[in-house]
Design an enzyme around this catalytic site. Structure first.
Site, PDB file in Angstrom:
ATOM      1  N   ARG A 146       0.826  -1.213   0.000  1.00 54.63           N
ATOM      2  CA  ARG A 146       0.000   0.000   0.000  1.00 54.63           C
ATOM      3  C   ARG A 146       0.860   1.262   0.000  1.00 54.63           C
ATOM      4  O   ARG A 146       0.432   2.314  -0.480  1.00 54.63           O
ATOM      5  CB  ARG A 146      -0.912   0.000   1.232  1.00 54.63           C
ATOM      6  CG  ARG A 146      -1.901  -1.142   1.281  1.00 54.63           C
ATOM      7  CD  ARG A 146      -2.775  -1.055   2.516  1.00 54.63           C
ATOM      8  NE  ARG A 146      -3.560  -2.272   2.714  1.00 54.63           N
ATOM      9  CZ  ARG A 146      -4.584  -2.381   3.543  1.00 54.63           C
ATOM     10  NH1 ARG A 146      -4.964  -1.328   4.249  1.00 54.63           N
ATOM     11  NH2 ARG A 146      -5.250  -3.515   3.670  1.00 54.63           N
ATOM     12  N   GLU A 184     -10.919  -1.660  -5.668  1.00 58.62           N
ATOM     13  CA  GLU A 184     -11.438  -0.691  -4.700  1.00 58.62           C
ATOM     14  C   GLU A 184     -10.528   0.537  -4.607  1.00 58.62           C
ATOM     15  O   GLU A 184      -9.324   0.452  -4.843  1.00 58.62           O
ATOM     16  CB  GLU A 184     -11.540  -1.351  -3.321  1.00 58.62           C
ATOM     17  CG  GLU A 184     -12.241  -0.479  -2.286  1.00 58.62           C
ATOM     18  CD  GLU A 184     -12.088  -1.018  -0.870  1.00 58.62           C
ATOM     19  OE1 GLU A 184     -12.981  -0.722  -0.050  1.00 58.62           O
ATOM     20  OE2 GLU A 184     -11.106  -1.698  -0.586  1.00 58.62           O
TER      21      GLU A 184
END
Length: 481
Positions: free
Chosen positions: A100, A171
């Protein structure tokens, strides 16, 4: 940075893409045409957008967990268990924290340590490191659609590898994967980076391959008024649609008051479609997702199942297209696969029992009106601030505090708006800051919180907010003194 809500031109996109694919060695394995050919061979039961569209038409609610571990084989085993033993209609691949933050070397170390120790040393699946082949092994091993879920401000390489690997849903967004997740990342930068992800999605769409996009609805997941999360979802939907995205799932994090939560899901779909149509995007399929309670959970598993069941009730009665399911181990860290499957089965049982029921509660229409009017106040002001451009307007809205996400870590979020529950547990605005509510809406929020203050025989203050943050983990909804 020159930011505007305008489709990225082919030459500019290809120039950026050449750089993105060099960020980690696995990027060289991405071949756009070959990837599209792979998608075209996927059976219909593995395509996310088709399953969502069918669920919307039938007004049924699908269940989806969160899950991800470090190694391909173990990740497949985990998802297979959730599919077969949990009955998941849709599956996730939750990405690890190093990925991330684009820290691929550390993710690689995590893979090595996981192999040595025999257990996952990462809190998710490092998709960039495993590359296209690793992702395809996942897709080919399962019988239901799989979505990539993460929390990445710069998710361009992850999108390239995920799409090439066969994932049919992705997402995130330039606002929802920045403001609640990062401290010092420029909003202009993440909006630009997510325009790239959405343009990539648009290229697949133009080739006849529908990839679902899902802005992250709950934001910080802590006492977020529906109008704030709705505004972000609508803006990210408009930004995605401009880049060619045709299938969007807008989300909302359960707040706890049944009437408000049902009203929120219903108005979210209506308002998103309204703004898409208003600005010329008429061919976008909009679906909804309810995230079960994102705040503190009770440690006792039986009590945790109570919280899960309450969220399941909201999903069923609001006719959300899908629900993201929590587990009875929520307060204790990463759940076992068995606990994860229990959360799914619990949710499916409640949804099954409530599937044929309609909520016609007193106050539902008023709550829908309040949420709708509050949301329009914010979104319309964003367009005004941007001179008609919603990308520029979103940046200026955060600078001005017009959009203000409670408890967000970002230094680019004003942090002046304060929420608190009213006497019935609905989320209201205690201090609006610069959020542009009309006088009627401002007075309504003040009146609802004052009613609680009078009932509790104390002043409306920040202490109420603190009490509300911890209430559910202590077995209550409203944080009473």
């Amino acid at each position: 940075m020159d930011i505007q809500n305008k489709r990225i031109e082919e030459g500019e996109f290809n120039a950026i893409r050449a750089q993105v694919l060099t960020q980690w060695p696995t990027g060289k394995d991405v071949d756009l045409q070959e990837s599209m050919d792979f998608h075209k061979k996927l059976p219909k039961n593995k395509i996310f957008s088709l399953k969502l569209k069918e669920a919307k038409e039938k007004k049924v609610t699908l269940v989806q967990p969160r899950a991800g571990v470090a190694l391909v084989k173990e990740h497949i085993e985990l998802l297979t268990y959730l599919q077969d033993q949990g009955g998941a209609d849709l599956l996730p691949t939750t990405i690890d924290s190093y990925t991330r933050q684009n820290r691929y070397e550390e993710a690689e170390n995590g893979i090595s340590e996981s192999i040595k120790s025999g257990k996952s040393m990462l809190n998710g699946f490092p998709a960039v490191n495993h590359g296209v082949n690793g992702c395809r092994q996942i897709i080919e091993s399962l019988n239901v659609p799989v979505q990539m879920r993460h929390g990445t401000p710069d998710a361009r390489l992850l999108a390239e590898i995920g799409f090439a690997g066969g994932f049919t849903s992705y997402e995130g967004g330039g606002i929802s994967y920045n403001i609640p997740y990062a401290k010092s990342v420029l909003l202009e930068k993440t909006i630009l980076d997510w325009q790239y992800c959405d343009r990539l999605t648009g290229l697949y769409e133009e080739a006849g391959i529908s990839i679902n996009r899902e802005p992250f609805g709950p934001l910080t997941g802590t006492l977020v008024p529906p109008c704030i999360s709705h505004a972000v979802a609508i803006i990210e939907s408009l930004l995605a649609a401009e880049q060619g995205v045709k299938n969007i799932t807008v989300g909302y994090g359960q707040c706890g008051n049944l009437v408000q939560d049902v009203a929120a899901i219903r108005t979210l779909e209506e308002l998103t479609e309204e703004y898409l149509h208003k600005y010329g995007y008429h061919d976008v399929v909009v679906t909804t997702v309810l995230h079960q309670w994102m705040g503190g959970f009770p440690q006792d598993e039986a009590k945790a199942f109570g919280v899960i069941s309450w969220g399941s009730s909201v999903a069923a009665l609001s006719k959300a297209t899908k629900v993201i399911v929590k587990t009875p181990h929520e307060a204790m860290g990463v759940p076992t696969m068995e606990a994860n499957a229990q959360g799914l089965r619990c949710t499916k049982q409640v949804i099954s029992m409530l599937g044929d029921q309609q909520l016609t509660a007193a106050g539902l229409e008023q709550e829908k009106r309040i949420i709708t009017e509050e949301t329009r106040c914010i979104v319309d002001k964003c367009f005004e601030l941007g001179g008609g451009d919603i990308a520029l307007g979103a940046v200026r809205a955060f600078q001005a505090g017009v959009i203000d996400v409670p408890f967000a870590p970002s230094r680019y979020n004003a942090g002046k708006m304060l929420p608190a529950r009213d006497n019935n547990g609905a989320i209201r605005i205690l201090n609006a800051g610069a959020v542009p509510l009309s006088k009627e809406l401002f007075d309504f929020n003040k009146e609802m919180i004052e009613e609680r203050a009078k009932f509790e025989k104390r002043k409306a203050s920040f202490q109420m907010v603190i009490d509300d943050v911890y209430a559910i983990s202590k077995g209550k909804l409203v944080g009473r003194p």
